[in-house]
Design a protein around this motif. Structure first.
Motif, short mmCIF file in Angstrom:
data_model
loop_
_atom_site.label_atom_id
_atom_site.label_comp_id
_atom_site.label_asym_id
_atom_site.label_seq_id
_atom_site.Cartn_x
_atom_site.Cartn_y
_atom_site.Cartn_z
N LEU A 134 0.84 -1.21 0.00
CA LEU A 134 0.00 0.00 0.00
C LEU A 134 0.87 1.25 0.00
O LEU A 134 1.80 1.37 0.80
N HIS A 139 -2.72 0.20 -4.29
CA HIS A 139 -2.82 -0.92 -3.35
C HIS A 139 -3.05 -2.20 -4.17
O HIS A 139 -4.11 -2.82 -4.11
N PHE A 170 -7.58 8.00 -4.37
CA PHE A 170 -6.53 7.42 -3.55
C PHE A 170 -6.18 6.00 -4.02
O PHE A 170 -6.60 5.58 -5.10
N ASN A 171 -5.42 5.28 -3.19
CA ASN A 171 -4.90 3.97 -3.60
C ASN A 171 -5.95 2.99 -4.14
O ASN A 171 -5.77 2.40 -5.21
N ILE A 172 -7.06 2.80 -3.41
CA ILE A 172 -8.03 1.78 -3.82
C ILE A 172 -8.73 2.18 -5.13
O ILE A 172 -8.81 1.38 -6.07
N ASP A 235 -14.63 2.63 0.06
CA ASP A 235 -13.44 2.69 0.91
C ASP A 235 -13.67 3.83 1.90
O ASP A 235 -14.62 4.62 1.76
N VAL A 236 -12.79 3.96 2.88
CA VAL A 236 -12.91 5.05 3.85
C VAL A 236 -12.87 6.41 3.15
O VAL A 236 -12.31 6.54 2.06
N SER A 239 -8.17 8.73 4.15
CA SER A 239 -7.20 7.62 4.15
C SER A 239 -6.04 7.87 5.10
O SER A 239 -5.80 9.02 5.52
N MET A 240 -5.31 6.80 5.39
CA MET A 240 -4.13 6.90 6.26
C MET A 240 -3.16 7.93 5.69
O MET A 240 -2.89 7.93 4.49
N CYS A 276 -12.34 -2.75 1.16
CA CYS A 276 -10.99 -3.26 1.47
C CYS A 276 -10.80 -3.43 2.97
O CYS A 276 -9.96 -4.21 3.40
N LEU A 277 -11.57 -2.67 3.77
CA LEU A 277 -11.47 -2.62 5.24
C LEU A 277 -10.15 -1.97 5.68
O LEU A 277 -9.18 -2.08 4.95
N1 NVA Z 1 -7.62 4.16 1.29
C1 NVA Z 1 -7.34 3.46 2.52
C2 NVA Z 1 -7.13 2.01 2.26
C3 NVA Z 1 -6.87 1.19 3.49
C4 NVA Z 1 -6.60 -0.24 3.19
C5 NVA Z 1 -6.14 4.07 3.18
O1 NVA Z 1 -5.14 4.34 2.49
O2 NVA Z 1 -6.18 4.32 4.39
#
Ligand code: NVA
Ligand code: CP
Length: 336
Positions: A134, A139, A170-172, A235-236, A239-240, A276-277
């Motif tokens: 990630l 991801h 974002f990633n997802i 997805d959230v 993101s992180m 994706c959780l």
């Molecule tokens: N978009 C989320 C995916 C977490 C698996 C993140 O980057 O926090």
């Protein structure tokens, strides 16, 4: 082991889905399904005894870390977990030097962190395969597990209608768009237009779609987007690595993208829900309670009802992370 015997991925990095062909993605999914069958029957597959992998995590993880560790163990390998607080990476030792050191000790390196350029730099200097666990932009190991989960459910990927709701930048969102384009799927982003992927990536994926028969569309009207969908994916909303202050504006901007029963009812009757959780679907986390105190909402990107419904395949997805990561490691580690 896999039907597609002449597929040689030895020493190939797994940094972004776009670097893999449709045939290679299919090969990895089928290899993961074979490993899953072996695991379920407890057939040993310690094919990599005497091999070792390094797992660098600069962001938190439950699924990805556990998947790499268990997959490595099942394959007979050792693994070392390295986090940013307990290593020299970036502080006292450059990425280049770290990559060279680890490549001398290990047979593969997983990296989870921030910019994609960091993992690209690791890969440039490591002589062993590097796997993306990630980054902000991608991801790919998640998307491989998602594709496997869809293939298990529907028996095919080509032509499936998948709708991604929420922040697609974002990633997802990025990796799912590429995965869908590669596998000839009908992919729609349902979100306000500021949350669509970057034009550069969209252009690349539209080009891929010309070859694979995929359809790619963008729709601000969420209810219209989900009609007859086979898969609703979210997805959230923050993101992180993104600033906490974004929660309030994001909730305002994306509230109508929440996957709830009303949206599910517009999709195909056999439609599935994917995520994706981790997910914010109730008040059982500290972050969700904090947001609840501030803004008053109880559920975010998905309602608790949908999350816990029969149509929700989120825990199958999570399990498939391990089988797909095992397939990626087994396919790319250079076995002497
Ligand atoms: N978009 C989320 C995916 C977490 C698996 C993140 O980057 O926090
Ligand atoms: N989906 C996913 O990558 O989960 P973790 O952050 O727990 O690894």
């Amino acid at each position: 082991m896999n039907g597609c015997t002449n597929m040689n991925l030895k020493n190939k990095d797994f940094l972004k889905i776009i670097d893999y062909s449709s045939q290679e993605i299919n090969y990895l999914i089928d290899l993961a399904i074979e490993y899953k069958n072996k695991k379920n029957k407890r057939i040993p597959h310690r094919e990599f005894e005497e091999y070792n992998v390094a797992l660098i995590f600069e962001k938190s993880s439950t699924r990805t870390r556990c998947s790499f560790e268990v997959a490595a163990h099942d394959l007979g390998m050792g693994s070392t977990y390295i986090d940013s607080h307990n290593s020299h990476l970036g502080l006292k030792e450059s990425i280049e030097d770290t990559a060279k050191v680890l490549a001398g000790i290990y047979d593969g390196i997983c990296y989870r962190g921030f910019g994609q350029e960091i993992i690209e730099e690791i890969a440039k200097h490591a002589t062993v395969p590097v796997w993306n666990g990630l980054t902000d932009q991608a991801h790919p190991t998640q998307i491989l597990a998602d594709l496997m989960t869809m293939k298990e459910k529907f028996g095919r990927l080509q032509g499936l209608k998948i709708v991604y709701l929420g922040d697609a930048r974002f990633n997802i969102g990025n990796s799912l768009l590429v995965g869908a384009a590669k596998m000839g799927m009908d992919f729609t982003v349902a979100a306000p237009k500021d949350f669509f992927q970057k034009q550069q990536l969209i252009k690349k994926c539209k080009k891929i779609a010309e070859q694979t028969g995929a359809k790619i569309s963008f729709e601000e009207n969420v209810k219209k987007a989900v009609i007859d969908a086979d898969v609703l994916y979210t997805d959230v909303w923050v993101s992180m690595g993104e600033p906490e202050e974004l929660w309030t504006p994001r909730i305002e901007q994306l509230a109508h993208c929440q996957v709830n029963q009303e949206l599910i009812n517009l999709a195909d009757p056999d439609a599935i829900f994917m995520h994706c959780l981790p997910a914010f679907h109730d008040l059982k986390t500290a972050t969700a309670r904090e947001i609840n105190l501030k803004i008053g909402i109880q559920e975010m990107e998905v309602t608790d009802q949908v999350f816990r419904s029969k149509q929700s395949l989120v825990f199958k997805q999570a399990e498939n992370r391990m089988h797909t990561i095992k397939a990626i490691m087994a396919a790319t580690i250079n076995k002497y």
